[in-house]
Design a protein around this motif. Structure first.
Motif, PDB file in Angstrom:
ATOM      1  N   ILE A   1       0.850  -1.187   0.000  1.00  0.00           N
ATOM      2  CA  ILE A   1       0.000   0.000   0.000  1.00  0.00           C
ATOM      3  C   ILE A   1       0.892   1.245   0.000  1.00  0.00           C
ATOM      4  O   ILE A   1       1.713   1.432   0.895  1.00  0.00           O
ATOM      5  CB  ILE A   1      -0.921   0.033   1.246  1.00  0.00           C
ATOM      6  N   LYS A   2       0.737   2.092  -1.039  1.00  0.00           N
ATOM      7  CA  LYS A   2       1.571   3.282  -1.179  1.00  0.00           C
ATOM      8  C   LYS A   2       0.727   4.552  -1.077  1.00  0.00           C
ATOM      9  O   LYS A   2      -0.489   4.514  -1.292  1.00  0.00           O
ATOM     10  CB  LYS A   2       2.298   3.250  -2.524  1.00  0.00           C
ATOM     11  N   PRO A   3       1.366   5.684  -0.746  1.00  0.00           N
ATOM     12  CA  PRO A   3       0.636   6.963  -0.700  1.00  0.00           C
ATOM     13  C   PRO A   3      -0.057   7.242  -2.025  1.00  0.00           C
ATOM     14  O   PRO A   3       0.498   7.032  -3.099  1.00  0.00           O
ATOM     15  CB  PRO A   3       1.739   7.992  -0.431  1.00  0.00           C
ATOM     16  N   GLY A   4      -1.291   7.721  -1.941  1.00  0.00           N
ATOM     17  CA  GLY A   4      -2.085   8.025  -3.122  1.00  0.00           C
ATOM     18  C   GLY A   4      -3.041   6.911  -3.526  1.00  0.00           C
ATOM     19  O   GLY A   4      -3.975   7.150  -4.298  1.00  0.00           O
ATOM     20  N   HIS A   5      -2.819   5.705  -2.993  1.00  0.00           N
ATOM     21  CA  HIS A   5      -3.727   4.594  -3.302  1.00  0.00           C
ATOM     22  C   HIS A   5      -5.089   4.836  -2.656  1.00  0.00           C
ATOM     23  O   HIS A   5      -5.183   5.348  -1.536  1.00  0.00           O
ATOM     24  CB  HIS A   5      -3.159   3.269  -2.779  1.00  0.00           C
ATOM     25  N   HIS A   6      -6.118   4.458  -3.346  1.00  0.00           N
ATOM     26  CA  HIS A   6      -7.468   4.447  -2.772  1.00  0.00           C
ATOM     27  C   HIS A   6      -7.781   3.024  -2.337  1.00  0.00           C
ATOM     28  O   HIS A   6      -7.722   2.094  -3.151  1.00  0.00           O
ATOM     29  CB  HIS A   6      -8.492   4.931  -3.797  1.00  0.00           C
ATOM     30  N   ILE A   7      -8.098   2.870  -1.051  1.00  0.00           N
ATOM     31  CA  ILE A   7      -8.395   1.535  -0.514  1.00  0.00           C
ATOM     32  C   ILE A   7      -9.675   1.598   0.303  1.00  0.00           C
ATOM     33  O   ILE A   7     -10.113   2.669   0.738  1.00  0.00           O
ATOM     34  CB  ILE A   7      -7.239   1.015   0.370  1.00  0.00           C
ATOM     35  N   GLY A   8     -10.279   0.441   0.486  1.00  0.00           N
ATOM     36  CA  GLY A   8     -11.453   0.343   1.350  1.00  0.00           C
ATOM     37  C   GLY A   8     -11.072  -0.329   2.659  1.00  0.00           C
ATOM     38  O   GLY A   8     -10.234  -1.232   2.684  1.00  0.00           O
ATOM     39  N   LEU A   9     -11.684   0.120   3.741  1.00  0.00           N
ATOM     40  CA  LEU A   9     -11.382  -0.441   5.059  1.00  0.00           C
ATOM     41  C   LEU A   9     -12.645  -1.003   5.696  1.00  0.00           C
ATOM     42  O   LEU A   9     -13.698  -0.362   5.683  1.00  0.00           O
ATOM     43  CB  LEU A   9     -10.774   0.627   5.971  1.00  0.00           C
TER      44      LEU A   9
ATOM     45  N   ARG B   1     -15.096   1.551   4.139  1.00  0.00           N
ATOM     46  CA  ARG B   1     -14.831   2.977   4.206  1.00  0.00           C
ATOM     47  C   ARG B   1     -13.658   3.278   3.271  1.00  0.00           C
ATOM     48  O   ARG B   1     -12.527   2.807   3.499  1.00  0.00           O
ATOM     49  CB  ARG B   1     -14.488   3.390   5.637  1.00  0.00           C
ATOM     50  N   VAL B   2     -13.888   4.043   2.212  1.00  0.00           N
ATOM     51  CA  VAL B   2     -12.874   4.304   1.194  1.00  0.00           C
ATOM     52  C   VAL B   2     -12.050   5.527   1.577  1.00  0.00           C
ATOM     53  O   VAL B   2     -12.606   6.589   1.873  1.00  0.00           O
ATOM     54  CB  VAL B   2     -13.512   4.495  -0.201  1.00  0.00           C
ATOM     55  N   ILE B   3     -10.725   5.383   1.558  1.00  0.00           N
ATOM     56  CA  ILE B   3      -9.839   6.501   1.879  1.00  0.00           C
ATOM     57  C   ILE B   3      -8.701   6.565   0.862  1.00  0.00           C
ATOM     58  O   ILE B   3      -8.412   5.589   0.166  1.00  0.00           O
ATOM     59  CB  ILE B   3      -9.237   6.379   3.295  1.00  0.00           C
ATOM     60  N   GLU B   4      -8.084   7.736   0.807  1.00  0.00           N
ATOM     61  CA  GLU B   4      -6.854   7.898   0.027  1.00  0.00           C
ATOM     62  C   GLU B   4      -5.687   7.830   1.009  1.00  0.00           C
ATOM     63  O   GLU B   4      -5.646   8.563   1.990  1.00  0.00           O
ATOM     64  CB  GLU B   4      -6.840   9.234  -0.709  1.00  0.00           C
ATOM     65  N   VAL B   5      -4.750   6.954   0.766  1.00  0.00           N
ATOM     66  CA  VAL B   5      -3.668   6.691   1.711  1.00  0.00           C
ATOM     67  C   VAL B   5      -2.621   7.795   1.653  1.00  0.00           C
ATOM     68  O   VAL B   5      -2.183   8.210   0.588  1.00  0.00           O
ATOM     69  CB  VAL B   5      -2.992   5.338   1.403  1.00  0.00           C
ATOM     70  N   GLU B   6      -2.229   8.271   2.837  1.00  0.00           N
ATOM     71  CA  GLU B   6      -1.075   9.160   2.933  1.00  0.00           C
ATOM     72  C   GLU B   6       0.135   8.394   3.461  1.00  0.00           C
ATOM     73  O   GLU B   6       1.265   8.588   3.027  1.00  0.00           O
ATOM     74  CB  GLU B   6      -1.375  10.348   3.857  1.00  0.00           C
ATOM     75  N   LYS B   7      -0.120   7.489   4.402  1.00  0.00           N
ATOM     76  CA  LYS B   7       0.951   6.696   4.981  1.00  0.00           C
ATOM     77  C   LYS B   7       0.362   5.382   5.489  1.00  0.00           C
ATOM     78  O   LYS B   7      -0.739   5.359   6.040  1.00  0.00           O
ATOM     79  CB  LYS B   7       1.621   7.456   6.130  1.00  0.00           C
ATOM     80  N   ALA B   8       1.108   4.304   5.275  1.00  0.00           N
ATOM     81  CA  ALA B   8       0.657   3.012   5.793  1.00  0.00           C
ATOM     82  C   ALA B   8       1.859   2.259   6.337  1.00  0.00           C
ATOM     83  O   ALA B   8       2.835   2.027   5.634  1.00  0.00           O
ATOM     84  CB  ALA B   8      -0.019   2.198   4.690  1.00  0.00           C
ATOM     85  N   ASP B   9       1.815   1.909   7.606  1.00  0.00           N
ATOM     86  CA  ASP B   9       2.861   1.092   8.233  1.00  0.00           C
ATOM     87  C   ASP B   9       2.194  -0.177   8.757  1.00  0.00           C
ATOM     88  O   ASP B   9       1.560  -0.176   9.801  1.00  0.00           O
ATOM     89  CB  ASP B   9       3.523   1.864   9.368  1.00  0.00           C
ATOM     90  N   LEU B  10       2.363  -1.255   7.993  1.00  0.00           N
ATOM     91  CA  LEU B  10       1.723  -2.524   8.352  1.00  0.00           C
ATOM     92  C   LEU B  10       2.736  -3.542   8.879  1.00  0.00           C
ATOM     93  O   LEU B  10       2.417  -4.725   8.993  1.00  0.00           O
ATOM     94  CB  LEU B  10       0.995  -3.100   7.129  1.00  0.00           C
ATOM     95  N   GLU B  11       3.945  -3.046   9.215  1.00  0.00           N
ATOM     96  CA  GLU B  11       4.954  -3.931   9.767  1.00  0.00           C
ATOM     97  C   GLU B  11       5.246  -3.649  11.232  1.00  0.00           C
ATOM     98  O   GLU B  11       5.405  -4.576  12.023  1.00  0.00           O
ATOM     99  CB  GLU B  11       6.264  -3.839   8.961  1.00  0.00           C
ATOM    100  N   HIS B  12       5.315  -2.370  11.601  1.00  0.00           N
ATOM    101  CA  HIS B  12       5.728  -2.016  12.959  1.00  0.00           C
ATOM    102  C   HIS B  12       4.600  -1.345  13.754  1.00  0.00           C
ATOM    103  O   HIS B  12       4.130  -1.887  14.754  1.00  0.00           O
ATOM    104  CB  HIS B  12       6.971  -1.113  12.902  1.00  0.00           C
TER     105      HIS B  12
END
Length: 418
Positions: A77-85, A108-119
């Motif tokens: 998941i990178k900044p600018g991606h549109h994802i649903g939650l 809930r659809v959002i535009e990603v600014e930052k995603a940290d799914l590891e830490h």
């Protein structure tokens, strides 16, 4: 059909036991085991239990346990991606809809600014056409949903690289270890059912219709002399017989307190590139729990030594690559041992299990031994080797192994069919 069933059972057992070792120690260390596979190529069966997908694949040339962090994660998941939650009852994200969001109207659809799914396990972003920045906590067991297929996220503490050196080394070593354990168990069970072979100058079970049976020798006869040469052990008796193919031997035996001499005509057979004599007699056995327990270890040890000696001959050039067998050759040999007896077939499985364990421990890229070598280098250096460089080495190693498999299989085909 018998050979096909025997080969499939043998292959499945050897790979299952090997990969089960990797799986058990991956889970014990807290690693996320994404897939437990027998075979390579297209899936012909799959089922998911807990976090792991269990599959049977088309090509019977091995298997694998896919642990998070060992391969590059497919979804990012990178900044600018549109994802649903989608959220669980506690308000944390438990599903991240990567595409086909229209099929998830409650997401809930959002535009990603930052995603940290590891830490930190957070996603930051904005709802479409909104300016307020939003923060979402992500469940450690949340799933990506891409093309309607769910893939569990892999926080760093669930990845292979996050574990201690001993944990990683044990996870890699566990596969070959289980192959040796399987061999020990097989020989132990054989000892319970048929007894433990002993080095006495006595005749064991006779092959029906063989030279020994036809000549009038009996099971339990104690061999005293062969052509006037004294015999004290089974090993001595076998050496004399093997040195005299297509020869009549006068075998003197003690039977019921009487001594009789019986002429026996040896057969001529090919073994390991040389002609030897045989008379169709099995080694004598004894039934003893203590000896049976030890037999499992000693027989595994002796076969391990034999395989290592042959491997050293390959390195020195005493043996050619033409002496190696691939799946075709192993299939043909399996057909031959199945026709003899279930005991020989079972020993054949144990031999191949030991062989699989040893081969996988060789320090070659893409094998368990090669990966253990990288862990050892990390222990010496105090820091890991660049994962990308290690991945390239293993990829090249795997390609070379596949090339070797093709060459060996072609040799098998020429030897058997051409």
């Amino acid at each position: 059909m018998t050979t096909i069933i025997a080969f499939i059972f043998m292959f499945g057992l050897l790979v299952f036991v090997h990969e089960l070792g990797h799986l058990i120690f991956a889970k014990r260390a807290g690693m996320l085991a994404r897939e437990f596979a027998i075979g390579f190529g297209p899936k012909i069966f799959s089922t998911k239990k807990n976090e792991t997908l269990y599959t049977i694949r088309l090509l019977p040339i091995g298997g694998y346990v896919r642990v998070a962090g060992e391969d590059p994660e497919i979804i990012e998941i990178k900044p600018g991606h549109h994802i649903g939650l989608e959220f669980n009852g506690g308000g944390k994200v438990n599903k991240i809809i990567v595409n086909n969001k229209s099929k998830h109207p409650n997401a809930r659809v959002i535009e990603v600014e930052k995603a940290d799914l590891e830490h930190q396990l957070v996603i930051e972003g904005y709802e479409v056409d909104e300016d307020e920045k939003l923060f979402f906590e992500v469940e450690p067991t949340a799933d990506f949903v891409m093309d309607e297929k769910e893939t569990q996220i892999a926080p760093y503490n669930r990845q292979f690289a996050s574990k201690t050196l001993p944990q990683r080394a044990m996870q890699l070593f566990a596969g070959p270890m289980m192959n040796f354990i399987l061999a020990i168990v097989i020989f132990f069970l054989l000892g319970l059912f048929q007894g433990v072979p002993v080095d006495k100058s006595q005749l064991g079970k006779l092959v029906e219709g063989g030279p020994a049976a036809q000549s009038g020798l009996h099971q339990g006869d104690e061999v005293v002399k062969v052509d006037g040469q004294s015999v004290d052990t089974w090993t001595e008796f076998v050496k004399i017989v093997q040195k005299n193919p297509s020869t009549q031997l006068d075998v003197t035996v003690r039977r019921d307190q009487n001594t009789v001499t019986i002429p026996v005509q040896t057969n001529e057979v090919e073994a390991n590139g040389e002609t030897i004599g045989q008379i169709g007699v099995y080694r004598p056995v004894e039934k003893s729990f203590t000896k049976t327990f030890a037999y499992g270890f000693t027989e595994t040890y002796e076969l391990t030594k034999l395989i290592l000696v042959n491997l050293s001959k390959l390195v020195t050039g005493e043996l050619s690559i033409n002496n190696l067998s691939g799946p075709v050759g192993i299939y043909d040999a399996t057909g031959q041992v199945v026709q003899q007896s279930w005991q020989i077939y079972t020993k054949w499985i144990a031999l191949l299990s030991i062989n699989l364990g040893i081969i996988n421990l060789l320090p070659l890229p893409a094998l368990d031994g090669g990966r253990l070598l990288f862990v050892g280098v990390e222990a010496v250096r105090g820091k890991p080797i660049d994962p990308q460089k290690e991945g390239i080495v293993h990829f090249i190693g795997f390609a070379l192994l596949m090339l070797l498999m093709i060459v060996v299989t072609w040799n098998d085909i020429q030897r058997l069919f051409l």
